[in-house]
Design an enzyme around this catalytic site. Sequence first.
Site, mmCIF file in Angstrom:
data_model
loop_
_atom_site.group_PDB
_atom_site.id
_atom_site.type_symbol
_atom_site.label_atom_id
_atom_site.label_comp_id
_atom_site.label_asym_id
_atom_site.label_seq_id
_atom_site.Cartn_x
_atom_site.Cartn_y
_atom_site.Cartn_z
ATOM 1 N N LYS A 1 -21.185 71.436 1.318
ATOM 2 C CA LYS A 1 -22.632 71.641 1.351
ATOM 3 C C LYS A 1 -23.316 70.681 2.314
ATOM 4 C CE LYS A 1 -22.289 73.245 -3.379
ATOM 5 N NZ LYS A 1 -21.028 72.617 -3.810
ATOM 6 N N ASN B 1 -22.259 75.983 -18.762
ATOM 7 C CA ASN B 1 -23.566 75.331 -18.931
ATOM 8 C C ASN B 1 -23.421 73.820 -19.089
ATOM 9 O OD1 ASN B 1 -24.719 78.255 -20.349
ATOM 10 N ND2 ASN B 1 -26.000 77.187 -18.849
ATOM 11 N N SER B 2 -22.649 73.208 -18.197
ATOM 12 C CA SER B 2 -22.422 71.760 -18.151
ATOM 13 C C SER B 2 -21.543 71.239 -19.279
ATOM 14 C CB SER B 2 -23.745 70.975 -18.138
ATOM 15 O OG SER B 2 -24.511 71.282 -17.005
ATOM 16 N N GLY B 3 -21.007 72.125 -20.122
ATOM 17 C CA GLY B 3 -20.050 71.674 -21.128
ATOM 18 C C GLY B 3 -20.235 72.263 -22.515
ATOM 19 N N ILE B 4 -21.447 72.682 -22.862
ATOM 20 C CA ILE B 4 -21.715 73.139 -24.223
ATOM 21 C C ILE B 4 -20.887 74.369 -24.590
ATOM 22 C CG2 ILE B 4 -23.700 74.545 -23.538
ATOM 23 C CD1 ILE B 4 -23.364 72.507 -26.790
ATOM 24 N N LEU B 5 -20.554 75.220 -23.605
ATOM 25 C CA LEU B 5 -19.761 76.410 -23.904
ATOM 26 C C LEU B 5 -18.252 76.134 -23.932
ATOM 27 C CD1 LEU B 5 -21.717 79.223 -22.022
ATOM 28 C CD2 LEU B 5 -21.631 78.769 -24.480
ATOM 29 N N GLY C 1 -20.882 76.360 -12.910
ATOM 30 C CA GLY C 1 -21.353 75.964 -14.232
ATOM 31 C C GLY C 1 -21.269 77.042 -15.290
ATOM 32 N N ASP D 1 -14.687 74.271 -4.423
ATOM 33 C CA ASP D 1 -16.071 73.987 -4.015
ATOM 34 C C ASP D 1 -16.376 72.515 -4.236
ATOM 35 O OD1 ASP D 1 -18.958 74.807 -3.396
ATOM 36 O OD2 ASP D 1 -19.138 73.778 -5.333
ATOM 37 N N TYR E 1 -21.167 64.859 -4.623
ATOM 38 C CA TYR E 1 -20.260 64.645 -5.744
ATOM 39 C C TYR E 1 -19.516 63.315 -5.569
ATOM 40 C CZ TYR E 1 -21.064 69.666 -6.426
ATOM 41 O OH TYR E 1 -21.622 70.911 -6.598
#
Length: 315
Positions: free
Chosen positions: A69, A221-225, A218, A42, A47
């Site tokens: 997109k 969650n943009s990196g926190i996980l 995601g 994707d 981007y």
Amino acid sequence: MIALPELGMGCAAIGNLYRAVDDQTSDATVAAAWDAGIRFFDVAPHYGFGLAEIRLGRVLGHRGLVSTKVGRLLERTDSTAAERHGFVNARPYQGRFDYSGDAVRRSHDESLARLGRSRVDVLLAHDLGERQHGPDNARHLRDFLDSGYRALADLRDQGAVDAIGIGVNEIAVCDTLLDAVQLDVILLAGRYTLLEQEAARPLLERCAAKGTRVVIGGPYNSGILIDGSRNAIASHFDYGAPPPSVIDRVRRLEAVCDRYGVSLPAAALRFPLRARAVVSVIPGLVGTDQVQATTRFAETPIPDAFWADAKRAVA
């Protein structure tokens, strides 16, 4: 309807999201993903302002399944800022929102040229929603419903693409558009994750009933996980700094993971696929190490009891 693999690759990172990535690393990432069996990629004009499409197409060629997109047209800019909209050292272009039919057709053609492909498989209207557009959202929705959607549907009906839909970060706009038009696919980023388990459930149930397939972007969650609570100060949540309440919920999830011997990233990757409407999850990847780790996460066995405890941890 096109069949999408359960695991795909999100390509924002090879467009230099948050940090600059050289061509060698980008090319190696895409090649490693293909070699690891990933067949769905994707991407979007946004981007890196075309950079991710160029890089993806250079390695992928005509292989695999690609979604891109519409909704932003790229125009030259004289800006010398090192970071623009989160993309570092991107191409000298900027996006201008336009969801009209003419813009949809032009964006599709320009994406094919950057990708070096004769077609893409899935075409999605990008970033509609009030959170993104504020007071301009009504105008953009009107443009999309008046002519943009028709252009997407024509491309599908002519066989130029296999499926159409939206790629968004907001739940409300999904319901708004499902009331008005047929969506083959909804790519929902960051709103149905191990951290945020409940808000999207009514939408997912509605999609399952309507036959609309959901792709989850995601999942971390943009990196926190991925980074976890110990590295939260350098991580991201929803494209920004993680607030204390989020970090606390991550700590509670980490405690559950420790009890079951499950890694937090593996649980985050596997969680969305438990919903009946979700057909694919597409973590953003950059670097062969991330590709290798992701394939390990995808194969990690997770006990059924884990999910109930994880749900309670973030309730």
